[in-house]
Motif scaffolding. Structure first.
Motif, PDB file in Angstrom:
ATOM      1  N   GLN A   7       0.833  -1.211   0.000  1.00 32.73           N
ATOM      2  CA  GLN A   7       0.000   0.000   0.000  1.00 32.73           C
ATOM      3  C   GLN A   7       0.864   1.257   0.000  1.00 32.73           C
ATOM      4  OE1 GLN A   7      -2.453  -0.578   3.460  1.00 32.73           O
ATOM      5  NE2 GLN A   7      -4.085  -1.591   2.330  1.00 32.73           N
ATOM      6  N   LYS A   8       1.905   1.266   0.821  1.00 33.30           N
ATOM      7  CA  LYS A   8       2.801   2.421   0.870  1.00 33.30           C
ATOM      8  C   LYS A   8       3.530   2.595  -0.458  1.00 33.30           C
ATOM      9  CE  LYS A   8       3.590   2.305   5.881  1.00 33.30           C
ATOM     10  NZ  LYS A   8       4.602   2.120   6.954  1.00 33.30           N
ATOM     11  N   MET A   9       3.932   1.476  -1.048  1.00 34.91           N
ATOM     12  CA  MET A   9       4.629   1.551  -2.336  1.00 34.91           C
ATOM     13  C   MET A   9       3.709   2.130  -3.413  1.00 34.91           C
ATOM     14  SD  MET A   9       6.650  -2.108  -2.226  1.00 34.91           S
ATOM     15  CE  MET A   9       7.174  -2.008  -3.926  1.00 34.91           C
ATOM     16  N   ILE A  10       2.419   1.747  -3.375  1.00 33.13           N
ATOM     17  CA  ILE A  10       1.465   2.261  -4.366  1.00 33.13           C
ATOM     18  C   ILE A  10       1.307   3.767  -4.197  1.00 33.13           C
ATOM     19  CG2 ILE A  10      -0.968   2.250  -5.057  1.00 33.13           C
ATOM     20  CD1 ILE A  10      -1.023  -0.742  -4.347  1.00 33.13           C
ATOM     21  N   GLN A  11       1.102   4.217  -2.949  1.00 37.82           N
ATOM     22  CA  GLN A  11       0.933   5.649  -2.706  1.00 37.82           C
ATOM     23  C   GLN A  11       2.172   6.431  -3.125  1.00 37.82           C
ATOM     24  OE1 GLN A  11      -1.905   7.104  -1.846  1.00 37.82           O
ATOM     25  NE2 GLN A  11      -2.838   5.076  -1.868  1.00 37.82           N
TER      26      GLN A  11
END
Length: 663
Positions: free
Chosen positions: A415-419
């Motif tokens: 999720q952090k990588m996507i954001q």
């Protein structure tokens, strides 16, 4: 709006007063300066005119040399005049009252006629002139007198006035500021500090204040604190229970968990918690309203109390979440029995206003101290296990394990990588060539997204697409894909690839975006619509079909083609072909992987036959061997368009592909 301290407020007021006083003194100074200018102007004018009259009167009777001593006497008693130079009609200097000054220095200065002295600035104009005409007998003589003022003397007068005004300003301002600060500190700031301490600690009330308003506040605080102390004692009794259900609330739950942990550390005992979340409860609130939802929560609360043991602690954690503490259990089988009993009882449903409602719940279980040595860790891990139950299909219970935790941490990481990728443009589209089966020419391609993480490298879509769908970041991500694909088509418009069609995939979650169609319409305004193809899978169409069908038809009306992806893997693909105006069927890779002989083409021939009857094009996914390609070439059908190569490439590599044999 941010607040100010009393000290800051007083300083601001003092600053304002000082600025105002400065303006007043400045105005006063300007007026004084003007008065000095007028006095000096009048004085200089009078002195010069007296000199002029003296010369006019005496030069008629006497020679010039006889009156020089008298001019020197007048000049000596007048400090404003620095020098007088008298010139004859031939401009020869015949008199200089102060010959030590350089004549050239004066000659370069412009002298104003004495008649214009009122219109000049005496602080800047240094020289004034006048003319005298006299007769000696019948001979007419003309004299010009240049009067030079002592600017240093004039400026000293002005400077003394400035100094006087400044001293008056500083003394009055300093005195006023000291008095104002002392009064403010004594009667406002210090009492307010005492009131603040009293309001914060509610102890040691200050004595009476001189200022009536502050005294009123002190008295009100004293009365209020006495009343609050009584109310706190009553509210504390109510604060341990949830107002709706009557169960323990979150505060009480945390207190009891802390107490159980402390007790367990002393005697080595264990306890478990069950984190329970109702499935799809939002639908009840949305369809029936929150009042009805509260009645459902009340019914659920009664069931939980009835189906747990007397020493178990049932609490409402918030919303539709409940936490049950099992303080004593012999083994994990006992926990399973309680969780199973809760699951079954909730599944039976209950009646409200004569209507029966079936409510299911997902549960996560954590055990102290194995799954956490503090209340926060236990609740977090039980919550993680509960979400795993939801992922497994809901209406289940799941014990917390390290593997579940690792999966959740990996999901959080993704999720952090996507954001981060959305913010820093770390996504890239790769293009999977679509090759004509007869000519082996690239005729189209499918856009496939890749996440290029600075540390992890290329992240394949199967790792992040499902996470993006769960947290709805697939909506901005899908919008980025549309814009990027359209941008690529525009780049190819003036290249040999101008006829290439790009296919993009739409996720089911993207249809939750109420602006989906408007965005597609907006981004495709500047391209030929027939160069873009949108692929839909059966999973996209399974929920809210009617609403999605309207959007799909609107997209089709724009001139964008539609493809049914992974055809043949679902149960109802044929019904979608009847309702949705697809242009292309994509044979799922699973059918292509199992092609070894002509006998294996049965399903492929069947799909091609359906496409032929419906007038649809056909594309085969993932042709990887020459044998597969040769067998597919033997299928004779005008609709059989080609195959997808299994090697997606970046755009710069794709642009080099004019003839490609995937296998």
């Amino acid at each position: 709006m941010s607040s100010l301290s009393i000290k800051s407020f007083v300083i601001i007021i003092m600053s304002f007063i000082i600025v105002t006083e400065s303006l007043i003194f400045y105005k006063f100074f300007e007026n004084s300066k003007e008065n000095i200018r007028e006095l000096l102007t009048n004085s200089v004018q009078t002195d010069i005119l007296n000199l002029k009259n003296f010369m006019r009167k005496n030069l008629t009777q006497y020679e010039f040399n006889t009156i020089v001593s008298q001019i020197d006497t007048q000049l000596a008693i007048n400090p404003i005049i620095q020098d007088i130079q008298i010139l004859d009609s031939k401009k020869n200097l015949i008199y200089d009252s102060n010959p030590r000054y350089n004549l050239d220095h004066f000659m370069h200065q412009t002298c104003m006629p004495i008649s214009k002295i009122k219109s000049t600035n005496i602080f800047q104009q240094k020289c004034y002139t006048f003319h005298v005409k006299s007769f000696h007998g019948i001979q007419e003589k003309h004299y010009t007198a240049n009067v030079y003022l002592d600017t240093q003397y004039i400026h000293n007068l002005l400077f003394n006035q400035i100094k006087t005004v400044l001293w008056m300003f500083f003394i009055s301002t300093f005195t006023f500021s000291i008095l104002l600060w002392f009064a403010s500190k004594t009667y406002i700031i210090t009492p307010l500090k005492k009131l603040r301490q009293y309001a914060y600690y509610s102890e040691n009330p200050p004595k009476n204040f001189l200022i009536k308003e502050l005294e009123s506040i002190r008295y009100s605080l004293s009365i209020t604190f006495k009343r609050l102390k009584k109310e706190q004692e009553e509210l504390y009794k109510l604060s341990t229970k949830d107002s709706l259900s009557g169960l323990y609330n979150r505060l009480s739950l945390m207190e009891k968990l802390d107490w159980l942990i402390a007790n367990s550390k002393r005697d080595g005992s264990k306890f478990a918690i069950i984190f329970l979340d109702l499935d799809n409860f939002k639908n009840i609130n949305d369809s029936k309203g929150h009042t009805f939802g509260d009645r459902v929560l009340l019914g659920i609360s009664k069931i939980l109390v009835q189906e747990t043991r007397k020493n178990d602690i049932v609490s409402r954690f918030g919303g539709d979440e409940f936490v049950i503490i099992l303080p004593e259990f012999k083994n994990e089988n006992m926990i399973v029995e309680i969780a199973q009993r809760l699951k079954e009882k909730l599944s039976l449903g209950f009646k409200i206003d004569g209507e029966e409602y079936n409510i299911t719940a997902s549960m996560g279980i954590a055990i102290y101290p194995k799954d956490g040595d503090n209340a926060q860790a236990l609740l977090k891990n039980a919550d993680i296990a509960m979400y795993k139950s939801k992922e497994l299909g809901k209406n289940k219970f799941q014990f917390f394990t390290n593997s579940i935790n690792n999966a959740v941490q990996e999901k959080i990481k993704i999720q952090k990588m996507i954001q981060n990728a959305l913010q820093n443009n770390h996504f890239q589209l790769f293009y999977q060539p679509k090759v004509d089966i007869q000519t082996n020419k690239v005729v189209a391609c499918e856009a496939l997204i890749r996440l290029i993480d600075p540390r992890e490298g290329i992240i394949p879509p199967f790792k992040f697409i499902s996470v993006a769908e769960d947290n709805l970041s697939i909506i901005p991500l899908g919008e980025w894909v549309i814009k990027e694909a359209v941008s690529q088509l525009k780049k190819w418009e003036k290249t040999p690839l101008h006829n290439i069609k790009i296919s993009i995939n739409l996720s089911a979650v993207q249809f939750q975006d109420t602006q989906l169609f408007e965005k597609i319409e907006k981004y495709t305004q500047e391209i030929e619509k027939n160069t873009l193809d949108i692929e839909l899978t059966e999973s996209v169409l399974m929920e809210n079909f009617d609403a999605k069908l309207e959007i799909i038809k609107n997209i089709k009306n724009l001139g964008i083609s539609l493809s049914l992806d992974d055809f043949g893997t679902g149960y109802s693909s044929l019904s979608y072909l009847k309702d949705i105006p697809f242009d292309t069927l994509k044979i799922d890779k699973a059918f292509i992987d199992n092609i070894y002989t002509k006998d294996d083409l049965t399903f492929v021939n069947m799909i091609v036959g359906i496409a032929k009857d419906l007038g649809l094009n056909v594309v085969a996914e993932g042709v990887e061997t020459k044998e597969q390609l040769q067998l597919l070439k033997e299928i004779h059908c005008e609709q059989y368009q080609g195959y997808l190569c299994s090697k997606p490439v970046p755009p710069q590599e794709f642009e080099k592909l004019f003839s490609l044999d995937c296998v």
